[in-house]
Scaffold this motif. Structure first.
Motif, PDB file in Angstrom:
ATOM      1  N   GLY A 196      30.200  46.655   6.275  1.00  0.00           N
ATOM      2  CA  GLY A 196      30.361  45.210   6.426  1.00  0.00           C
ATOM      3  C   GLY A 196      29.038  44.515   6.659  1.00  0.00           C
ATOM      4  O   GLY A 196      28.760  43.450   6.077  1.00  0.00           O
ATOM      5  N   TYR A 197      28.180  45.087   7.497  1.00  0.00           N
ATOM      6  CA  TYR A 197      26.880  44.476   7.780  1.00  0.00           C
ATOM      7  C   TYR A 197      25.946  44.551   6.574  1.00  0.00           C
ATOM      8  O   TYR A 197      25.131  43.649   6.353  1.00  0.00           O
ATOM      9  CB  TYR A 197      26.237  45.161   8.989  1.00  0.00           C
ATOM     10  CG  TYR A 197      26.927  44.847  10.308  1.00  0.00           C
ATOM     11  CD1 TYR A 197      27.821  43.790  10.427  1.00  0.00           C
ATOM     12  CD2 TYR A 197      26.694  45.634  11.430  1.00  0.00           C
ATOM     13  CE1 TYR A 197      28.465  43.513  11.620  1.00  0.00           C
ATOM     14  CE2 TYR A 197      27.319  45.370  12.648  1.00  0.00           C
ATOM     15  CZ  TYR A 197      28.208  44.306  12.731  1.00  0.00           C
ATOM     16  OH  TYR A 197      28.835  44.028  13.916  1.00  0.00           O
ATOM     17  N   LEU A 198      26.047  45.618   5.779  1.00  0.00           N
ATOM     18  CA  LEU A 198      25.211  45.722   4.575  1.00  0.00           C
ATOM     19  C   LEU A 198      25.612  44.684   3.535  1.00  0.00           C
ATOM     20  O   LEU A 198      24.758  44.147   2.820  1.00  0.00           O
ATOM     21  CB  LEU A 198      25.304  47.133   3.993  1.00  0.00           C
ATOM     22  CG  LEU A 198      24.587  48.232   4.800  1.00  0.00           C
ATOM     23  CD1 LEU A 198      24.834  49.596   4.182  1.00  0.00           C
ATOM     24  CD2 LEU A 198      23.088  47.949   4.907  1.00  0.00           C
ATOM     25  N   ILE A 199      26.895  44.376   3.442  1.00  0.00           N
ATOM     26  CA  ILE A 199      27.337  43.310   2.534  1.00  0.00           C
ATOM     27  C   ILE A 199      26.785  41.962   3.013  1.00  0.00           C
ATOM     28  O   ILE A 199      26.331  41.136   2.210  1.00  0.00           O
ATOM     29  CB  ILE A 199      28.873  43.270   2.444  1.00  0.00           C
ATOM     30  CG1 ILE A 199      29.402  44.545   1.785  1.00  0.00           C
ATOM     31  CG2 ILE A 199      29.335  42.048   1.650  1.00  0.00           C
ATOM     32  CD1 ILE A 199      30.919  44.661   1.788  1.00  0.00           C
ATOM     33  N   ALA A 200      26.815  41.744   4.330  1.00  0.00           N
ATOM     34  CA  ALA A 200      26.242  40.518   4.887  1.00  0.00           C
ATOM     35  C   ALA A 200      24.753  40.429   4.561  1.00  0.00           C
ATOM     36  O   ALA A 200      24.235  39.353   4.243  1.00  0.00           O
ATOM     37  CB  ALA A 200      26.452  40.491   6.405  1.00  0.00           C
ATOM     38  N   LEU A 201      24.073  41.556   4.628  1.00  0.00           N
ATOM     39  CA  LEU A 201      22.653  41.590   4.283  1.00  0.00           C
ATOM     40  C   LEU A 201      22.438  41.171   2.831  1.00  0.00           C
ATOM     41  O   LEU A 201      21.531  40.380   2.527  1.00  0.00           O
ATOM     42  CB  LEU A 201      22.120  43.013   4.504  1.00  0.00           C
ATOM     43  CG  LEU A 201      20.640  43.265   4.194  1.00  0.00           C
ATOM     44  CD1 LEU A 201      19.756  42.470   5.152  1.00  0.00           C
ATOM     45  CD2 LEU A 201      20.324  44.748   4.288  1.00  0.00           C
ATOM     46  N   GLY A 202      23.288  41.676   1.929  1.00  0.00           N
ATOM     47  CA  GLY A 202      23.186  41.295   0.527  1.00  0.00           C
ATOM     48  C   GLY A 202      23.414  39.811   0.311  1.00  0.00           C
ATOM     49  O   GLY A 202      22.733  39.163  -0.503  1.00  0.00           O
ATOM     50  N   CYS A 203      24.382  39.250   1.035  1.00  0.00           N
ATOM     51  CA  CYS A 203      24.648  37.803   0.938  1.00  0.00           C
ATOM     52  C   CYS A 203      23.412  36.994   1.317  1.00  0.00           C
ATOM     53  O   CYS A 203      23.053  36.021   0.649  1.00  0.00           O
ATOM     54  CB  CYS A 203      25.816  37.420   1.840  1.00  0.00           C
ATOM     55  SG  CYS A 203      27.431  37.967   1.269  1.00  0.00           S
ATOM     56  N   MET A 204      22.741  37.410   2.376  1.00  0.00           N
ATOM     57  CA  MET A 204      21.587  36.654   2.850  1.00  0.00           C
ATOM     58  C   MET A 204      20.405  36.779   1.900  1.00  0.00           C
ATOM     59  O   MET A 204      19.678  35.805   1.666  1.00  0.00           O
ATOM     60  CB  MET A 204      21.202  37.122   4.256  1.00  0.00           C
ATOM     61  CG  MET A 204      20.298  36.132   4.980  1.00  0.00           C
ATOM     62  SD  MET A 204      21.058  34.510   5.116  1.00  0.00           S
ATOM     63  CE  MET A 204      19.699  33.457   4.582  1.00  0.00           C
ATOM     64  N   VAL A 205      20.210  37.965   1.338  1.00  0.00           N
ATOM     65  CA  VAL A 205      19.139  38.144   0.348  1.00  0.00           C
ATOM     66  C   VAL A 205      19.385  37.228  -0.856  1.00  0.00           C
ATOM     67  O   VAL A 205      18.470  36.550  -1.339  1.00  0.00           O
ATOM     68  CB  VAL A 205      19.058  39.621  -0.105  1.00  0.00           C
ATOM     69  CG1 VAL A 205      18.124  39.761  -1.304  1.00  0.00           C
ATOM     70  CG2 VAL A 205      18.580  40.508   1.037  1.00  0.00           C
ATOM     71  N   LEU A 206      20.630  37.183  -1.329  1.00  0.00           N
ATOM     72  CA  LEU A 206      20.979  36.320  -2.456  1.00  0.00           C
ATOM     73  C   LEU A 206      20.783  34.850  -2.085  1.00  0.00           C
ATOM     74  O   LEU A 206      20.324  34.041  -2.905  1.00  0.00           O
ATOM     75  CB  LEU A 206      22.423  36.579  -2.881  1.00  0.00           C
ATOM     76  CG  LEU A 206      22.937  35.791  -4.094  1.00  0.00           C
ATOM     77  CD1 LEU A 206      22.073  36.056  -5.317  1.00  0.00           C
ATOM     78  CD2 LEU A 206      24.396  36.167  -4.378  1.00  0.00           C
ATOM     79  N   GLY A 207      21.105  34.496  -0.845  1.00  0.00           N
ATOM     80  CA  GLY A 207      20.934  33.118  -0.405  1.00  0.00           C
ATOM     81  C   GLY A 207      19.489  32.660  -0.457  1.00  0.00           C
ATOM     82  O   GLY A 207      19.187  31.533  -0.884  1.00  0.00           O
TER      83      GLY A 207
END
Length: 582
Positions: A196-207
Motif C-alpha cells: 500500500g505504501y509503495l503504491i502511494a509512493l508511485g502516486c507521488m512520483v507521478l504527481g
C-alpha cells in the motif's frame, strides 16, 4: 458556461496533482491509527494522538510552504521541491513497514506481553512521517493558488468561474481521498502495508512529474521582484503605529498615501475605519528630524496599514473554524475505532476495511459538490444577487451548524452500539464484532461530510479573495492551518478527557476497550463546545467587513506570465462597510 480561458487549460494539471498528492498522503494518514496500534503496538490513546499530531503537523506546515512561495521561491519551485521531500518521506515509512527489524515482533492485541517500538524503530517511522508532512505542506499550500491566479478577476465571467474552480479543486481533493480510503487502504489491510505504501509512493512520483509537465503554461510569481517583503512591511506597520502612538489622526485625508504604484506593495488600497489605532503608522511626525520622518519604521503608507488590517479581519473567522476541524478529526480516530467493532459485511464475501468507512463522507461530498455548484448556486444567485449564491461566511456557518448535529447523532449511535454489545455479552470482548450494521455509523459520516463540504471550500475562497494579494499562498494555507489546529485541539481534548475521567482509578470515557468506555459523552462534549463556538463565529461574521472588489479591474497582477509583458500596478479597491450577516 464555456470554459475556454487559459485558466481552464492549466486546471487539469492542478487537479491531477491534487488528486495524486492527496491519494498518497491521505492513504498513510487515514489508516495510520491501524498501523500504529496493530503493528507498532502503541496504546489506543497514543495511536490516536499519533494520527492527530501527524495530520496536524502536515497541515500546519502548509503555512511554511506558503511563506516560502510568497517570500523567497516561486509557487512552482516550492511545489516541486516539496514533492520530492514527500517522496522521500513516504519511502522511509514504506521501509518501516517492510523491514522486520524496523517493527516490533507480532503479538496478540492488548496482550500485556506486547512490546512497543524501540527508539531506533520509532526514529525511522516518525522521521518518515514528518518528512512526508513537510513535503505535503509545501504542495498543499500552493497548488490551489497556482491555478487560481490564472483567473482574471477583472472579468465578470472569470470572477464567477473562480468559485467553480475552487469547488472543482475540492472535488479532486476528495477523489484523491477516496482513492486513498478505498483502494490504497484496502491494499494495506488485505495485502500488506508495504505494498500500500509503495503504491502511494508511485502516486507521488507521478504527481511531481505532472506538476513539472505543466511548467510552460503556468504564470509564475516572483517574490523577489523589487517590492518589499510582506512580512517586513507588516512588522513596520506595527512598529510605526507603536512609535506614533501619541500622535493624533485628525482625518484620513492627512494620512500618508504613497504613490499610486506603491513601491513597497506594488498596488494601493484605500483607507478603512476599522483598527484605527494602526492609522498612526501613516501619520507624518513633523516634530521628528527629516530622516526619522521618512524612516520605513516610523512612517508607512495607507496601503501597508490596510494590508495589516485585512489580515487582522480574517483572523477571528479563521480561529472560529478550528473547533469544526476538531470534530472532523474524530473521523480518523474514535469513530474509526467504533467502525472496527461493528458488522462491516456488505456481502458474504466482501467486508469494508475499517478505515474505508471514512470514504462515506467523501463520496457524499463528491456527489453533493456538483449539485451545489451547478444547481444551488445559480438559483441562489438569482435570489440573493451574490455571485456565489451565498456569501463565504454564510456558507461556513452552515458547515458549523452541521458539525454540531453530527456529534449529537454520533452520540446516539454510540449509545445504540453499547446497548447491543451489552445485550450480546460483548462488553469485555474488545476485538469481537458487535452485531450492529456499519450502516448506522454512516449517518454521522454523511452529516460531517456535508459540514466539511460547506466549510472547506468557503474558507479557501474566502482567504484567497480577502487577504492581501502578496500573501495569497500563505492566506490560502490558513484553510489547512485551521485543520491542523483542529487536530491538535482534538489531541488536547483527548488527553484532558482521559486524565479527568480516569481519576479515582476508573476506565474513563476513552479506554482501550471502547465497549467499557463512554464515547457518547465525549461526542456530546464536542457538540457542546461546537455550539459555543458557533455563537462566537456568528458574532465575528456580523462584525466582519468584506473587501470591496468593485475596483478589481485596476488590481495589480504580480504574477508574471512567461510570454506576456508584466502588467502595471494600479489601485485594487477598498473595503465594504456592509456587515455580512446583518
Amino acid at each position: 458556461m464555456a470554459f475556454t480561458s487559459r485558466a481552464w487549460r492549466v486546471a487539469p494539471f492542478i487537479f491531477a496533482v491534487v488528486t495524486l498528492e492527496q491519494a498518497a498522503s491521505f492513504s498513510i494518514g487515514i489508516n495510520l491509527f491501524t498501523f500504529a496500534f496493530n503493528t507498532e503496538h502503541f496504546s489506543l490513546a497514543t495511536a490516536a494522538n499519533i494520527v492527530t499530531n501527524f495530520m496536524g503537523t502536515m497541515f500546519l506546515l502548509t503555512l511554511l510552504g506558503g511563506l516560502v512561495a510568497d517570500l523567497w521561491w516561486s509557487r512552482f519551485k516550492t511545489i516541486v521541491v516539496s514533492g520530492v521531500l514527500e517522496i522521500l518521506g513516504i519511502l522511509l515509512v514504506a521501509l518501516a513497514a517492510s523491514i522486520k527489524s524496523l517493527t516490533p515482533p507480532e503479538c496478540q492485541l492488548l496482550d500485556a506481553s506486547c512490546k512497543s517500538a524501540t527508539s531506533s524503530q520509532k526514529a525511522v517511522f516518525f522521521g518518515g512521517l514528518y518528512l512526508l508532512a513537510l513535503g505535503a505542506g509545501g504542495v498543499k499550500a500552493n497548488i490551489a493558488t497556482m491555478g487560481a491566479v490564472h483567473f482574471d478577476e477583472n472579468s465578470p465571467v472569470e470572477k464567477k468561474e473562480l468559485g467553480t474552480y475552487f469547488n472543482t479543486y475540492f472535488i479532486h481533493f476528495c477523489i484523491g481521498a477516496l482513492i486513498a480510503i478505498t483502494a490504497l487502504v484496502y491494499t494495506q489491510e488485505n495485502v500488506s502495508f508495504e505494498v500500500g505504501y509503495l503504491i502511494a509512493l508511485g502516486c507521488m512520483v507521478l504527481g511531481v512529474i505532472v506538476a513539472a509537465a505543466g511548467y510552460p503554461l503556468y504564470r509564475h510569481n516572483s517574490p523577489r521582484d523589487g517590492t518589499q517583503s510582506p512580512v517586513t512591511s507588516f512588522a513596520q506597520v506595527v512598529v510605526a503605529a507603536f512609535r506614533n502612538r501619541k500622535l493624533s489622526v485628525l482625518s484620513p485625508e492627512v494620512l500618508h498615501q504613497g504613490p499610486l504604484d506603491d513601491s513597497k506593495t506594488g498596488y494601493r488600497i484605500e483607507h478603512t475605519d476599522q483598527f484605527t489605532f494602526l492609522d498612526r503608522a501613516a501619520v507624518v511626525d513633523y516634530n521628528s528630524p527629516p530622516t526619522a520622518q521618512t524612516s520605513p519604521w516610523k512612517l508607512c503608507t495607507v496601503t501597508q496599514v490596510e494590508e495589516v488590517k485585512l489580515i487582522l479581519r480574517i483572523l477571528p473567522i479563521f480561529a472560529s473554524t478550528i473547533v469544526l476541524n476538531c470534530v472532523i478529526a474524530q473521523v480518523q480516530t474514535v469513530t474509526l475505532q467504533q467502525g472496527r467493532t461493528m458488522d462491516r459485511r456488505i456481502t458474504k464475501s466482501f467486508e469494508i476495511p475499517p478505515a474505508s468507512v471514512a470514504a462515506l463522507p467523501v463520496v457524499f461530498m463528491i456527489i453533493a459538490l456538483p449539485i451545489y455548484d451547478r444547481i444551488f448556486v445559480p438559483i441562489a444567485r438569482r435570489v440573493t444577487g451574490h455571485e456565489n449564491g451565498i456569501t463565504y461566511l454564510q456558507r461556513i456557518s452552515v458547515g458549523l451548524l452541521l458539525a454540531i448535529v453530527s456529534m449529537v447523532v454520533a452520540a446516539f449511535v454510540e449509545k445504540k452500539r453499547i446497548r447491543v454489545a451489552r445485550e450480546f455479552g460483548l462488553l469485555d470482548s474488545p476485538t469481537a464484532r458487535v452485531p450492529l450494521k456499519i450502516y448506522w455509523i454512516m449517518i454521522q459520516y454523511f452529516i460531517i461530510g456535508l459540514a466539511d463540504m460547506f466549510t472547506f471550500v468557503g474558507l479557501m475562497e474566502f482567504f484567497y479573495r480577502e487577504a492581501p494579494e502578496r500573501v495569497r499562498s500563505m492566506s490560502t494555507a490558513l484553510t489547512f492551518v485551521s485543520l491542523s489546529l483542529g487536530y491538535f485541539l482534538s489531541s488536547t481534548i483527548v488527553d484532558i478527557v482521559k486524565r479527568v475521567t480516569t481519576k479515582g482509578g476508573g476506565l474513563g470515557w476513552l479506554p482501550s476497550n471502547i465497549n467499557r468506555g463512554n464515547i457518547s459523552n465525549f461526542y456530546l462534549l464536542l457538540a457542546s463546545v461546537s455550539a459555543v463556538n458557533f455563537v462566537v463565529y456568528v458574532a465575528c461574521a456580523r462584525w466582519y467587513r468584506y473587501r470591496d472588489h468593485s475596483d478589481a479591474d485596476s488590481a495589480l497582477d504580480r504574477d508574471v506570465e512567461l510570454e506576456d509583458a508584466p502588467s502595471k500596478a494600479t489601485d485594487i479597491g477598498s473595503v465594504s462597510k456592509r456587515p455580512l450577516m446583518a
